[in-house]
Motif scaffolding. Sequence first.
Motif, PDB file in Angstrom:
ATOM      1  N   LEU A  34       1.516  -3.946  -5.298  1.00 24.83           N
ATOM      2  CA  LEU A  34       1.564  -3.038  -6.392  1.00 24.83           C
ATOM      3  C   LEU A  34       3.190  -3.200  -6.445  1.00 24.83           C
ATOM      4  O   LEU A  34       3.637  -2.598  -7.810  1.00 24.83           O
ATOM      5  CB  LEU A  34       1.303  -1.706  -5.528  1.00 24.83           C
ATOM      6  N   THR A  35       4.199  -3.169  -5.556  1.00 26.81           N
ATOM      7  CA  THR A  35       5.712  -2.914  -6.223  1.00 26.81           C
ATOM      8  C   THR A  35       6.008  -3.942  -7.327  1.00 26.81           C
ATOM      9  O   THR A  35       6.954  -3.554  -7.929  1.00 26.81           O
ATOM     10  CB  THR A  35       6.667  -3.205  -4.772  1.00 26.81           C
ATOM     11  N   ALA A  36       5.953  -5.226  -6.621  1.00 25.67           N
ATOM     12  CA  ALA A  36       5.807  -6.637  -7.346  1.00 25.67           C
ATOM     13  C   ALA A  36       5.658  -5.781  -9.091  1.00 25.67           C
ATOM     14  O   ALA A  36       6.289  -6.130 -10.146  1.00 25.67           O
ATOM     15  CB  ALA A  36       5.637  -7.597  -7.156  1.00 25.67           C
ATOM     16  N   LEU A  37       4.557  -5.479  -9.478  1.00 25.80           N
ATOM     17  CA  LEU A  37       3.373  -5.173 -10.328  1.00 25.80           C
ATOM     18  C   LEU A  37       4.581  -3.743 -10.850  1.00 25.80           C
ATOM     19  O   LEU A  37       4.485  -3.908 -13.139  1.00 25.80           O
ATOM     20  CB  LEU A  37       1.912  -4.943 -10.602  1.00 25.80           C
ATOM     21  N   GLU A  38       4.787  -2.921 -10.119  1.00 26.99           N
ATOM     22  CA  GLU A  38       5.461  -2.028 -10.878  1.00 26.99           C
ATOM     23  C   GLU A  38       6.854  -2.107 -11.732  1.00 26.99           C
ATOM     24  O   GLU A  38       7.019  -2.040 -12.922  1.00 26.99           O
ATOM     25  CB  GLU A  38       5.605  -1.277  -9.833  1.00 26.99           C
ATOM     26  N   LEU A  39       7.537  -3.694 -11.027  1.00 26.78           N
ATOM     27  CA  LEU A  39       8.420  -4.004 -11.585  1.00 26.78           C
ATOM     28  C   LEU A  39       8.358  -4.964 -12.754  1.00 26.78           C
ATOM     29  O   LEU A  39       8.707  -4.848 -14.213  1.00 26.78           O
ATOM     30  CB  LEU A  39       9.230  -4.748 -10.682  1.00 26.78           C
TER      31      LEU A  39
END
Length: 242
Positions: free
Chosen positions: A99-104
């Motif tokens: 989720l954090t990677a997609l947010e970036l």
Amino acid sequence: WLDNQCNNYAAIVTEFQANLKNLPLPSRSPHILAAIPNGIDTDFWRPTEPMRDIDVIWCARTDAEKGIATALELVPILCSKGLQYRIVTSEKDGPQDQLTALELDYPNFAHYSCQTPEQLRKLFSRSKIFLSTSTCEGMPATPLEACACGCGPFVPDIDGLSEVFGDSEGFMHGFIQPPHENACDLASCIGSLLVYEDACDNPGWTPEGSTLARRIANRYSVEKMVDGYISLYDRLLTTKST
């Protein structure tokens, strides 16, 4: 217990009307059957924000049965269409790194975990569509809370979701769908639900849609639940007196 003919106070209460049809329950008096859904606090769950700047919100646990994999698969598809998409997980578990990677990677995507009721209410009030990708669902409290905040439900035709939203006026034609296995097809359906309000193609949620969502949620308010139990007690007492 059910076979005791002298028990004038016997009753079965269930959250779902379907249970009364599917279970082998006695239909003779005085055994009373009632479907009384759990109620939500519609005084608390209400619209609070002036703008609906989030197109789609997904909110659930990260269990596989809640469809988190599909919710993740939708991130690049929805965001590439320019939509604002949010994922809210109820615990800080599951694919948080992903989720954090997609947010970036996608500035119009954000994710949250462990939100307070006040924070959830604000997110729901800012959102146009509440998306469920569940494969099974009981009494759908979270979708109803989103509805009470004026967020339109887009949910699969399964279990409790079907019972709550399947016979709802105005939602039969678009907001309840067969479960989608293909994320691209699901994204296409979501796109068709977003109304373009002006010549600048600024997507927005219609006030009529918000009002209808709120009206559906009111059918499952705490007050309705209490009224259901009072009615049941009155029926039992009437049966006893006669």
